[in-house]
Design a protein around this motif. Structure first.
Motif, PDB file in Angstrom:
ATOM      1  N   GLN A   1       0.848  -1.171   0.000  1.00 46.06           N
ATOM      2  CA  GLN A   1       0.000   0.000   0.000  1.00 46.06           C
ATOM      3  C   GLN A   1       0.887   1.225   0.000  1.00 46.06           C
ATOM      4  O   GLN A   1       2.046   1.148   0.388  1.00 46.06           O
ATOM      5  CB  GLN A   1      -0.943   0.005   1.196  1.00 46.06           C
TER       6      GLN A   1
ATOM      7  N   ARG B   1     -10.864   0.196   3.510  1.00 44.19           N
ATOM      8  CA  ARG B   1      -9.782   0.527   2.584  1.00 44.19           C
ATOM      9  C   ARG B   1     -10.264   0.330   1.161  1.00 44.19           C
ATOM     10  O   ARG B   1     -10.893  -0.669   0.844  1.00 44.19           O
ATOM     11  CB  ARG B   1      -8.577  -0.356   2.863  1.00 44.19           C
TER      12      ARG B   1
ATOM     13  N   ASP C   1      -8.119   0.310  -1.477  1.00 44.82           N
ATOM     14  CA  ASP C   1      -7.033  -0.182  -2.322  1.00 44.82           C
ATOM     15  C   ASP C   1      -6.966  -1.713  -2.360  1.00 44.82           C
ATOM     16  O   ASP C   1      -6.026  -2.277  -2.866  1.00 44.82           O
ATOM     17  CB  ASP C   1      -5.701   0.367  -1.823  1.00 44.82           C
TER      18      ASP C   1
END
Length: 154
Positions: free
Chosen positions: A120, A150, A152
């Motif tokens: 990340q 999150r 991502d």
């Protein structure tokens, strides 16, 4: 100080596709005896992929390392653990020279492989670390998982 590579050669696949693959799993900065001690710790806790249903497990010491033989229902699978002095590395890990103090643990640098934390952006990692205390259940498990919310991870 000498840098030692911890090498694991293990049997992968089964049947006609069975073969050996090798990997340097870590580097140890210190004496050969310290590197062998770390290698033995890893060999004792190693859980090979094959066989799926082990019947017998034998760990043998062999010169510069260890040999783990696991017998399955139909075949045996071997894993060799070797310590070797690192002479050259084109992508050497960054190792800081430790201050030598008696009783200090040996420096171990794990090789990159399966990361413990998903890749990340650095800013996001710092943001997670600075979030403050995490609310946890009595057994220590976080109430809200770190991955929740999150964007991502898609």
């Amino acid at each position: 100080m000498t840098v030692w590579g911890l090498v694991v050669e293990t049997t992968v696949s089964a049947g006609d596709r069975k073969h050996i693959e090798a990997a340097v799993v870590a580097h140890v900065l210190g004496t050969r005896a310290e590197a062998l001690a770390e290698l033995e710790r890893r060999a004792r806790s190693f859980s090979p992929e094959h066989p799926r249903s082990p019947r017998r497990r034998r760990l043998l010491r062999d010169g510069d390392g260890f040999l783990l033989v696991v017998d399955g229902a139909w075949q045996s699978f071997a894993t060799r653990f070797t310590v070797a002095e690192l002479l050259e590395d084109s992508a050497a890990p960054v190792v800081q020279e430790p201050v030598e103090s008696p009783g200090e643990p040996v420096a171990v640098v794990d090789e990159p492989g399966e990361p413990d934390v998903p890749d990340q952006p650095l800013a996001q990692v710092e943001q997670v670390e600075q979030a403050g205390p995490v609310e946890r259940y009595a057994d220590g498990v976080p109430v809200k998982p770190a991955w929740l919310g999150r964007d991502d991870l898609r």
